[in-house]
Design a protein around this motif. Structure first.
Motif, PDB file in Angstrom:
ATOM      1  N   ALA A 135      41.345  47.967  54.074  1.00 48.83           N
ATOM      2  CA  ALA A 135      40.208  47.541  55.008  1.00 48.83           C
ATOM      3  C   ALA A 135      38.891  48.065  54.365  1.00 48.83           C
ATOM      4  N   PRO A 136      38.752  47.514  53.118  1.00 52.76           N
ATOM      5  CA  PRO A 136      37.499  47.927  52.605  1.00 52.76           C
ATOM      6  C   PRO A 136      36.148  47.989  53.371  1.00 52.76           C
ATOM      7  N   SER A 137      35.280  48.713  52.965  1.00 51.58           N
ATOM      8  CA  SER A 137      33.855  49.088  53.662  1.00 51.58           C
ATOM      9  C   SER A 137      32.913  48.321  52.794  1.00 51.58           C
ATOM     10  N   LEU A 138      33.179  47.964  51.784  1.00 55.38           N
ATOM     11  CA  LEU A 138      32.207  47.396  50.886  1.00 55.38           C
ATOM     12  C   LEU A 138      33.051  46.367  49.997  1.00 55.38           C
ATOM     13  N   ILE A 139      32.673  44.772  50.209  1.00 53.14           N
ATOM     14  CA  ILE A 139      33.341  43.957  49.602  1.00 53.14           C
ATOM     15  C   ILE A 139      32.283  42.953  48.712  1.00 53.14           C
ATOM     16  N   PHE A 140      33.021  42.938  47.501  1.00 51.12           N
ATOM     17  CA  PHE A 140      32.409  41.773  46.627  1.00 51.12           C
ATOM     18  C   PHE A 140      33.049  40.641  46.659  1.00 51.12           C
ATOM     19  N   CYS A 141      32.420  39.350  47.019  1.00 47.65           N
ATOM     20  CA  CYS A 141      33.055  38.114  47.259  1.00 47.65           C
ATOM     21  C   CYS A 141      32.397  37.097  46.377  1.00 47.65           C
ATOM     22  N   PRO A 142      33.282  36.225  45.922  1.00 44.73           N
ATOM     23  CA  PRO A 142      32.863  35.000  44.990  1.00 44.73           C
ATOM     24  C   PRO A 142      31.864  34.048  45.844  1.00 44.73           C
ATOM     25  N   LEU A 143      31.151  33.221  45.231  1.00 38.75           N
ATOM     26  CA  LEU A 143      30.532  32.329  46.201  1.00 38.75           C
ATOM     27  C   LEU A 143      30.265  31.120  45.137  1.00 38.75           C
ATOM     28  N   VAL A 144      29.782  30.008  45.650  1.00 41.46           N
ATOM     29  CA  VAL A 144      29.628  28.623  45.301  1.00 41.46           C
ATOM     30  C   VAL A 144      28.117  28.683  44.888  1.00 41.46           C
ATOM     31  N   PRO A 171      32.435  43.275  60.716  1.00 33.61           N
ATOM     32  CA  PRO A 171      31.240  43.376  60.664  1.00 33.61           C
ATOM     33  C   PRO A 171      30.530  44.415  60.106  1.00 33.61           C
ATOM     34  N   ASP A 172      31.088  45.646  60.110  1.00 29.04           N
ATOM     35  CA  ASP A 172      30.698  46.929  59.647  1.00 29.04           C
ATOM     36  C   ASP A 172      30.594  46.962  57.875  1.00 29.04           C
ATOM     37  N   ALA A 173      31.511  45.978  57.368  1.00 26.77           N
ATOM     38  CA  ALA A 173      31.863  45.962  55.756  1.00 26.77           C
ATOM     39  C   ALA A 173      30.418  45.639  55.179  1.00 26.77           C
ATOM     40  N   LEU A 174      29.902  46.219  54.284  1.00 25.68           N
ATOM     41  CA  LEU A 174      28.918  45.748  53.481  1.00 25.68           C
ATOM     42  C   LEU A 174      29.420  44.432  52.768  1.00 25.68           C
ATOM     43  N   ARG A 175      28.515  43.415  52.526  1.00 21.39           N
ATOM     44  CA  ARG A 175      28.963  42.129  51.891  1.00 21.39           C
ATOM     45  C   ARG A 175      28.158  41.851  50.580  1.00 21.39           C
ATOM     46  N   ILE A 176      28.636  41.863  49.427  1.00 18.22           N
ATOM     47  CA  ILE A 176      27.862  41.603  48.137  1.00 18.22           C
ATOM     48  C   ILE A 176      28.592  40.307  47.604  1.00 18.22           C
ATOM     49  N   GLY A 177      27.593  39.274  47.464  1.00 20.70           N
ATOM     50  CA  GLY A 177      28.092  38.300  46.874  1.00 20.70           C
ATOM     51  C   GLY A 177      27.917  38.282  45.296  1.00 20.70           C
ATOM     52  N   VAL A 178      28.811  37.545  44.608  1.00 19.24           N
ATOM     53  CA  VAL A 178      28.768  37.485  43.132  1.00 19.24           C
ATOM     54  C   VAL A 178      28.776  36.160  42.475  1.00 19.24           C
ATOM     55  N   GLY A 179      27.638  35.819  41.659  1.00 20.43           N
ATOM     56  CA  GLY A 179      27.767  34.384  41.173  1.00 20.43           C
ATOM     57  C   GLY A 179      26.777  34.565  39.925  1.00 20.43           C
ATOM     58  N   TRP A 180      26.888  33.369  39.387  1.00 20.15           N
ATOM     59  CA  TRP A 180      26.125  33.074  38.097  1.00 20.15           C
ATOM     60  C   TRP A 180      24.828  32.870  38.567  1.00 20.15           C
ATOM     61  N   SER A 181      23.634  33.363  37.964  1.00 20.12           N
ATOM     62  CA  SER A 181      22.112  33.118  38.640  1.00 20.12           C
ATOM     63  C   SER A 181      21.930  31.617  38.627  1.00 20.12           C
ATOM     64  N   VAL A 182      22.375  30.511  37.987  1.00 21.99           N
ATOM     65  CA  VAL A 182      22.392  29.090  38.215  1.00 21.99           C
ATOM     66  C   VAL A 182      22.803  28.597  39.557  1.00 21.99           C
ATOM     67  N   GLN A 183      23.614  29.753  40.305  1.00 18.73           N
ATOM     68  CA  GLN A 183      24.148  29.170  41.618  1.00 18.73           C
ATOM     69  C   GLN A 183      23.137  29.398  42.692  1.00 18.73           C
TER      70      GLN A 183
END
Length: 197
Positions: free
Chosen positions: A122-131, A155-167
């Protein structure tokens, strides 16, 4: 489904198609060397943040998504990295631990994931892909809602999206089930979206 929510779903679907096209051409025009060089080193604020979390969630890139696993090689070597896992298309997404010396297998969505016998985490910090994303932390994903359901359950897990700047877009349409991001990481910048980081 009300007319309003049906319109929102259609709006997101059209936007998703446009952003996938944009991402595909951006990644293709980057060139192999530039694409390989992106997302290889954690920005200083992120490196400091990761030191305070026992398990970090990341993902194995699919298609034109940024490949972030090399950025977490040291963390994966210690067993503190976890990746999304699906047993079947109908199951709930979970995270399983993965080390750099362990194989990955193709999951039911065609995405590389840890083996079924890998330990749950159960990660407490998550990097997730996005469109797509906006600077308020709204995220447009693939459309299946897997990450939003996971974020709602943790809900307590921190959420960081990862994408290219053009997204990036000005404002992403939001449904009531959409969970906001705390930050977004692109090849150009680290964008804070809320006050949890």
């Amino acid at each position: 489904m009300t007319d309003l929510s049906a319109d929102l779903v259609l709006q997101k679907q059209k936007l998703r198609e446009k952003l996938r096209f944009r991402r595909k051409h951006f990644a293709a025009n980057l060139g192999a060397m530039a694409r390989l060089a992106a997302f290889r080193v954690l920005p200083a604020p992120l490196a400091e943040l990761l030191a305070h979390h026992a398990v970090i969630g990341a993902y194995a890139a699919w298609g034109d998504e940024p490949d972030i696993l090399p950025m977490f090689a040291d963390i994966a070597a210690t067993g503190a990295l976890a990746l999304p896992h699906h047993t079947a298309r109908t199951d709930t997404m979970v995270f399983r631990r993965w080390r750099t010396d362990e194989p990955l297998e193709k999951g039911p969505w065609g995405i590389q994931q840890p083996l079924n016998e890998a330990s749950l985490a159960a990660p407490s910090l998550i990097f997730c892909p996005l469109v797509g994303f906006d600077r308020q932390g709204s995220r447009i994903g693939q459309g299946g809602g897997h990450y939003d359901r996971y974020f709602a359950a943790y809900p307590d897990a921190l959420r960081i999206g990862v994408g290219w700047s053009v997204q990036e877009i000005d404002a992403a349409p939001r449904e009531s089930t959409d969970m906001t991001l705390d930050a977004v990481l692109t090849e150009q910048e680290f964008i804070l979206c809320g006050d949890r980081l």
